[in-house]
Design a protein around this motif. Structure first.
Motif, PDB file in Angstrom:
ATOM      1  N   PRO A  73       9.046  -2.567 -12.537  1.00 55.47           N
ATOM      2  CA  PRO A  73       8.716  -1.452 -11.637  1.00 55.47           C
ATOM      3  C   PRO A  73       9.445  -1.519 -10.300  1.00 55.47           C
ATOM      4  O   PRO A  73       9.917  -0.493  -9.800  1.00 55.47           O
ATOM      5  N   GLY A  74       9.561  -2.699  -9.735  1.00 59.76           N
ATOM      6  CA  GLY A  74      10.195  -2.844  -8.432  1.00 59.76           C
ATOM      7  C   GLY A  74      11.675  -2.554  -8.427  1.00 59.76           C
ATOM      8  O   GLY A  74      12.268  -2.343  -7.362  1.00 59.76           O
ATOM      9  N   ASP A  75      12.289  -2.534  -9.614  1.00 60.01           N
ATOM     10  CA  ASP A  75      13.727  -2.279  -9.709  1.00 60.01           C
ATOM     11  C   ASP A  75      14.039  -0.827 -10.064  1.00 60.01           C
ATOM     12  O   ASP A  75      15.207  -0.476 -10.263  1.00 60.01           O
ATOM     13  N   ARG A  76      13.023   0.021 -10.154  1.00 56.37           N
ATOM     14  CA  ARG A  76      13.243   1.412 -10.583  1.00 56.37           C
ATOM     15  C   ARG A  76      13.344   2.390  -9.423  1.00 56.37           C
ATOM     16  O   ARG A  76      13.617   3.560  -9.630  1.00 56.37           O
ATOM     17  N   ASN A  77      13.068   1.956  -8.224  1.00 57.42           N
ATOM     18  CA  ASN A  77      13.063   2.812  -7.027  1.00 57.42           C
ATOM     19  C   ASN A  77      12.156   4.022  -7.220  1.00 57.42           C
ATOM     20  O   ASN A  77      12.566   5.174  -7.079  1.00 57.42           O
ATOM     21  N   GLN A 142      -6.314   9.038   1.260  1.00 59.57           N
ATOM     22  CA  GLN A 142      -5.343   9.628   0.355  1.00 59.57           C
ATOM     23  C   GLN A 142      -4.036   9.934   1.075  1.00 59.57           C
ATOM     24  O   GLN A 142      -2.948   9.755   0.517  1.00 59.57           O
ATOM     25  N   ARG A 143      -4.119  10.372   2.336  1.00 62.87           N
ATOM     26  CA  ARG A 143      -2.894  10.623   3.108  1.00 62.87           C
ATOM     27  C   ARG A 143      -2.124   9.333   3.352  1.00 62.87           C
ATOM     28  O   ARG A 143      -0.895   9.329   3.331  1.00 62.87           O
ATOM     29  N   VAL A 144      -2.844   8.250   3.588  1.00 70.61           N
ATOM     30  CA  VAL A 144      -2.170   6.961   3.790  1.00 70.61           C
ATOM     31  C   VAL A 144      -1.446   6.552   2.507  1.00 70.61           C
ATOM     32  O   VAL A 144      -0.300   6.073   2.549  1.00 70.61           O
ATOM     33  N   ALA A 145      -2.104   6.736   1.362  1.00 69.32           N
ATOM     34  CA  ALA A 145      -1.462   6.400   0.084  1.00 69.32           C
ATOM     35  C   ALA A 145      -0.209   7.249  -0.124  1.00 69.32           C
ATOM     36  O   ALA A 145       0.823   6.749  -0.593  1.00 69.32           O
ATOM     37  N   LEU A 146      -0.281   8.530   0.227  1.00 70.61           N
ATOM     38  CA  LEU A 146       0.901   9.387   0.127  1.00 70.61           C
ATOM     39  C   LEU A 146       1.977   8.949   1.108  1.00 70.61           C
ATOM     40  O   LEU A 146       3.170   8.947   0.782  1.00 70.61           O
ATOM     41  N   GLY A 147       1.554   8.574   2.316  1.00 69.36           N
ATOM     42  CA  GLY A 147       2.509   8.119   3.323  1.00 69.36           C
ATOM     43  C   GLY A 147       3.230   6.853   2.890  1.00 69.36           C
ATOM     44  O   GLY A 147       4.444   6.715   3.109  1.00 69.36           O
ATOM     45  N   ARG A 148       2.485   5.940   2.271  1.00 72.16           N
ATOM     46  CA  ARG A 148       3.118   4.706   1.788  1.00 72.16           C
ATOM     47  C   ARG A 148       4.165   5.015   0.724  1.00 72.16           C
ATOM     48  O   ARG A 148       5.190   4.331   0.620  1.00 72.16           O
ATOM     49  N   ALA A 149       3.914   6.058  -0.080  1.00 71.89           N
ATOM     50  CA  ALA A 149       4.902   6.459  -1.079  1.00 71.89           C
ATOM     51  C   ALA A 149       6.111   7.130  -0.437  1.00 71.89           C
ATOM     52  O   ALA A 149       7.258   6.885  -0.820  1.00 71.89           O
ATOM     53  N   LEU A 150       5.867   7.964   0.576  1.00 69.51           N
ATOM     54  CA  LEU A 150       6.951   8.717   1.208  1.00 69.51           C
ATOM     55  C   LEU A 150       7.944   7.821   1.939  1.00 69.51           C
ATOM     56  O   LEU A 150       9.155   8.069   1.905  1.00 69.51           O
ATOM     57  N   VAL A 151       7.446   6.800   2.627  1.00 71.31           N
ATOM     58  CA  VAL A 151       8.350   5.995   3.462  1.00 71.31           C
ATOM     59  C   VAL A 151       9.398   5.264   2.636  1.00 71.31           C
ATOM     60  O   VAL A 151      10.456   4.909   3.151  1.00 71.31           O
ATOM     61  N   ARG A 152       9.126   5.078   1.358  1.00 69.21           N
ATOM     62  CA  ARG A 152      10.082   4.353   0.524  1.00 69.21           C
ATOM     63  C   ARG A 152      11.293   5.207   0.171  1.00 69.21           C
ATOM     64  O   ARG A 152      12.313   4.682  -0.291  1.00 69.21           O
ATOM     65  N   PRO A 154      11.892   7.259  -2.441  1.00 61.02           N
ATOM     66  CA  PRO A 154      12.229   6.843  -3.806  1.00 61.02           C
ATOM     67  C   PRO A 154      13.071   7.878  -4.550  1.00 61.02           C
ATOM     68  O   PRO A 154      13.286   9.000  -4.086  1.00 61.02           O
ATOM     69  N   ASP A 155      13.485   7.511  -5.757  1.00 56.29           N
ATOM     70  CA  ASP A 155      14.182   8.452  -6.625  1.00 56.29           C
ATOM     71  C   ASP A 155      13.208   9.379  -7.334  1.00 56.29           C
ATOM     72  O   ASP A 155      13.585  10.472  -7.775  1.00 56.29           O
ATOM     73  N   VAL A 156      11.951   8.959  -7.492  1.00 56.36           N
ATOM     74  CA  VAL A 156      10.942   9.772  -8.177  1.00 56.36           C
ATOM     75  C   VAL A 156       9.552   9.385  -7.668  1.00 56.36           C
ATOM     76  O   VAL A 156       9.285   8.215  -7.388  1.00 56.36           O
ATOM     77  N   PHE A 157       8.695  10.390  -7.524  1.00 53.51           N
ATOM     78  CA  PHE A 157       7.292  10.166  -7.157  1.00 53.51           C
ATOM     79  C   PHE A 157       6.433  10.282  -8.414  1.00 53.51           C
ATOM     80  O   PHE A 157       6.583  11.232  -9.200  1.00 53.51           O
ATOM     81  N   LEU A 158       5.518   9.338  -8.585  1.00 58.10           N
ATOM     82  CA  LEU A 158       4.569   9.348  -9.695  1.00 58.10           C
ATOM     83  C   LEU A 158       3.156   9.340  -9.123  1.00 58.10           C
ATOM     84  O   LEU A 158       2.818   8.471  -8.317  1.00 58.10           O
ATOM     85  N   LEU A 159       2.328  10.300  -9.529  1.00 56.81           N
ATOM     86  CA  LEU A 159       0.968  10.413  -9.002  1.00 56.81           C
ATOM     87  C   LEU A 159      -0.017  10.465 -10.160  1.00 56.81           C
ATOM     88  O   LEU A 159       0.076  11.341 -11.025  1.00 56.81           O
ATOM     89  N   ASP A 160      -0.949   9.521 -10.174  1.00 57.71           N
ATOM     90  CA  ASP A 160      -1.916   9.406 -11.265  1.00 57.71           C
ATOM     91  C   ASP A 160      -3.299   9.847 -10.799  1.00 57.71           C
ATOM     92  O   ASP A 160      -4.022   9.080 -10.167  1.00 57.71           O
ATOM     93  N   VAL A 190       6.266  13.514 -10.931  1.00 54.47           N
ATOM     94  CA  VAL A 190       5.492  13.532 -12.176  1.00 54.47           C
ATOM     95  C   VAL A 190       4.042  13.255 -11.792  1.00 54.47           C
ATOM     96  O   VAL A 190       3.736  12.224 -11.186  1.00 54.47           O
ATOM     97  N   TYR A 191       3.171  14.185 -12.146  1.00 51.57           N
ATOM     98  CA  TYR A 191       1.779  14.185 -11.680  1.00 51.57           C
ATOM     99  C   TYR A 191       0.872  14.228 -12.901  1.00 51.57           C
ATOM    100  O   TYR A 191       1.101  15.007 -13.830  1.00 51.57           O
ATOM    101  N   VAL A 192      -0.156  13.411 -12.910  1.00 53.73           N
ATOM    102  CA  VAL A 192      -1.090  13.359 -14.030  1.00 53.73           C
ATOM    103  C   VAL A 192      -2.445  13.893 -13.593  1.00 53.73           C
ATOM    104  O   VAL A 192      -2.967  13.514 -12.536  1.00 53.73           O
TER     105      VAL A 192
END
Length: 361
Positions: A73-77, A142-152, A154-160, A190-192
């Motif tokens: 996972p850490g190598d997939r960006n 939930q905003r903090v969790a989204l913020g932690r995802a945004l700062v990276r 990434p090449d793709v966002f995944l939301l479960d 990709v959103y579940v």
């Protein structure tokens, strides 16, 4: 930016447990794909396979021009937002958002800039940045969790299922925030979810899953207006579509005292067919309607702006027991008591094969 491609993805735990069965799909830049379906349909497993949290039995996962099928996972960006937020309880908001960047050996200045940009974007006030998750509301976490995802970045966002732990009013507000947030991103998402309202309002495309298979992959409007099979028809839409098994007589099917024309182009008229009609497409009959369905109202559910009427249609003379349908009418409309006459436009009808469940016509 990077396109996500899933090719013939399969996950088999044992011969009787196969949650993902040869799924193929593509998510382009600036696309928001939702995996929608009931519990146990394989949507979360598919997301975990894309994330690298599960290893596929067979198939390929591409992010951009990289084959990431065997990568950790850490190598997939990628950035993933979980149902449970997955925040570190002993860290402040700032530290939670900065933690992934520290692992990349970024300078303090770069980290501060990215966290500051994300917090402003998500309306996380400065006074919240030194608080710990336990001191925040569900929406703030939930905003903090989204913020932690945004700062990276990434090449793709995944939301479960990121909204499932929020109450109804907060879920509605955060859903609107997520839509605005990702409309400003060019990154594939990709959103579940099992919530069709989330899928219909957030997505540019929806993949409806059932028993590990993609039943239909289409824009939300197409899922609603032209479901590919009986499962999609019954799953997408609220209130649920009326699905009625009817007997055919030549090129028509009888519903109560009315006869409906079957779709054109059928090679051979079937003996039975499944008719689908949405409650919102059933209306009070007018004088100009040639096909009418008299019946008796036996239940009224007040939904505020609308009333959901359950109606027993009067059978044809010598016919079988009455068929029950539901009709959605404006709450200020007077339908005249227990007896009612309904109508529906032929172009609003959906026809499905009795055995396969596939759409006819």
């Amino acid at each position: 930016m990077a396109t996500v491609q899933v090719k013939n993805l399969n996950k088999t735990y044992n011969p009787t447990t196969i949650p993902v069965k040869d799924i193929s799909l593509t998510v382009e830049d600036n696309e928001f794909l939702t995996l929608l379906g009931p519990s146990g349909c394989g949507k979360s497993t598919t997301l975990r396979l894309i994330a690298g949290l599960e290893e596929p039995t067979r198939g390929q996962i591409m992010i951009g021009d990289r084959d990431v099928t065997a990568l950790k996972p850490g190598d997939r960006n990628i950035s993933m937002v979980f149902q449970s937020y997955a925040l570190y309880p002993h860290m402040t908001v700032y530290e939670n958002m900065a933690s992934a960047l520290r692992l990349r050996n970024m300078t303090d200045g770069e980290i501060k800039q990215r966290v500051s940009e994300a917090s402003r974007f998500l309306d996380l006030r400065e006074d919240l940045m030194n608080r710990k998750p336990g001191q925040l509301s569900g929406g703030q976490r939930q905003r903090v969790a989204l913020g932690r995802a945004l700062v990276r970045q990434p090449d793709v966002f995944l939301l479960d299922e990121p909204l499932s732990n929020l109450d109804a009013l907060l879920r509605e507000r955060v859903r609107a925030e997520i839509k605005q947030l990702f409309e400003k991103q060019n990154t594939p998402v990709v959103y579940v979810t099992h919530d069709q309202v989330e899928a219909m309002t957030l997505s540019t495309k929806v993949a409806v899953l059932y028993e590990g298979n993609v039943q239909q992959l289409a824009p939300p409007s197409e899922l609603y207006s032209r479901p590919a099979n009986q499962f999609v028809a019954g799953f997408v839409g609220s209130p649920q579509m009326n699905l009625l098994t009817l007997h055919c007589q030549g090129q028509t099917a009888r519903l109560g005292q009315g006869k409906l024309p079957l779709p054109s182009g059928l090679a051979k008229p079937p003996r039975q067919v499944v008719l689908g009609v949405r409650p919102e497409d059933m209306r009070l009959a007018e004088e100009s309607d040639s096909i009418r369905f008299p019946g008796e109202v036996f239940l009224v559910e007040n939904l505020g702006m609308q009333n959901l009427l359950s109606v027993r249609l009067t059978p044809a003379e010598g016919g079988a027991a009455p068929i029950e349908v539901r009709s959605l009418l404006p709450s200020d409309l007077d339908w005249g008591g227990d007896n009612i006459e309904l109508a529906v436009s032929p172009e609003r009808l959906h026809w499905f094969d009795v055995e396969s469940g596939d759409r006819l016509g």
